[in-house]
Design an enzyme around this catalytic site. Sequence first.
Site, short mmCIF file in Angstrom:
data_model
loop_
_atom_site.label_atom_id
_atom_site.label_comp_id
_atom_site.label_asym_id
_atom_site.label_seq_id
_atom_site.Cartn_x
_atom_site.Cartn_y
_atom_site.Cartn_z
N HIS A 151 2.85 6.11 -2.43
CA HIS A 151 3.95 7.07 -2.50
C HIS A 151 4.74 7.03 -3.80
O HIS A 151 5.49 7.97 -4.08
CB HIS A 151 4.88 6.89 -1.30
CG HIS A 151 4.17 7.14 0.00
ND1 HIS A 151 3.71 8.38 0.36
CD2 HIS A 151 3.81 6.30 1.00
CE1 HIS A 151 3.10 8.30 1.54
NE2 HIS A 151 3.14 7.05 1.94
N ARG A 199 0.84 -1.21 0.00
CA ARG A 199 0.00 0.00 0.00
C ARG A 199 0.87 1.25 0.00
O ARG A 199 0.65 2.18 -0.77
CB ARG A 199 -0.92 -0.02 1.22
CG ARG A 199 -1.77 1.24 1.38
CD ARG A 199 -1.18 2.05 2.53
NE ARG A 199 -1.93 3.29 2.72
CZ ARG A 199 -1.38 4.44 2.98
NH1 ARG A 199 -0.07 4.56 3.09
NH2 ARG A 199 -2.10 5.52 3.16
#
Length: 110
Positions: A80, A75
């Site tokens: 990011h 995740r």
Amino acid sequence: MKRSHKDYLEDIAEAIELIEEFTREICFEDFLCDKKTQFAVIRALEIIGEASKNIPNDFKRLHPEIPWREMARMRDKLIHAYFGVDVRVLWKTVKEDIPSLKGKFEKLRK
């Protein structure tokens, strides 16, 4: 209303089902060209990772067969580094890791 760990487990199970549904009848080449499916799979993986972060540590320790940390890391990478997602890694996750995770979750939920 505060959500329980069972709610988060349901979120994970539902996201797994959605990933399988989105990718059931496509090959890698089709996936590579299908930005909508890629986006949907990425979102479902983000949900899996975010939900896993909300599972209490005591529960996680009772179920070490579930790759909690890896789910959360995936995740984080997707969130990011969204501009640098490797579609080959994404496809491998869909075809290898998701079926394994589904089997572990089915046992966990019984």
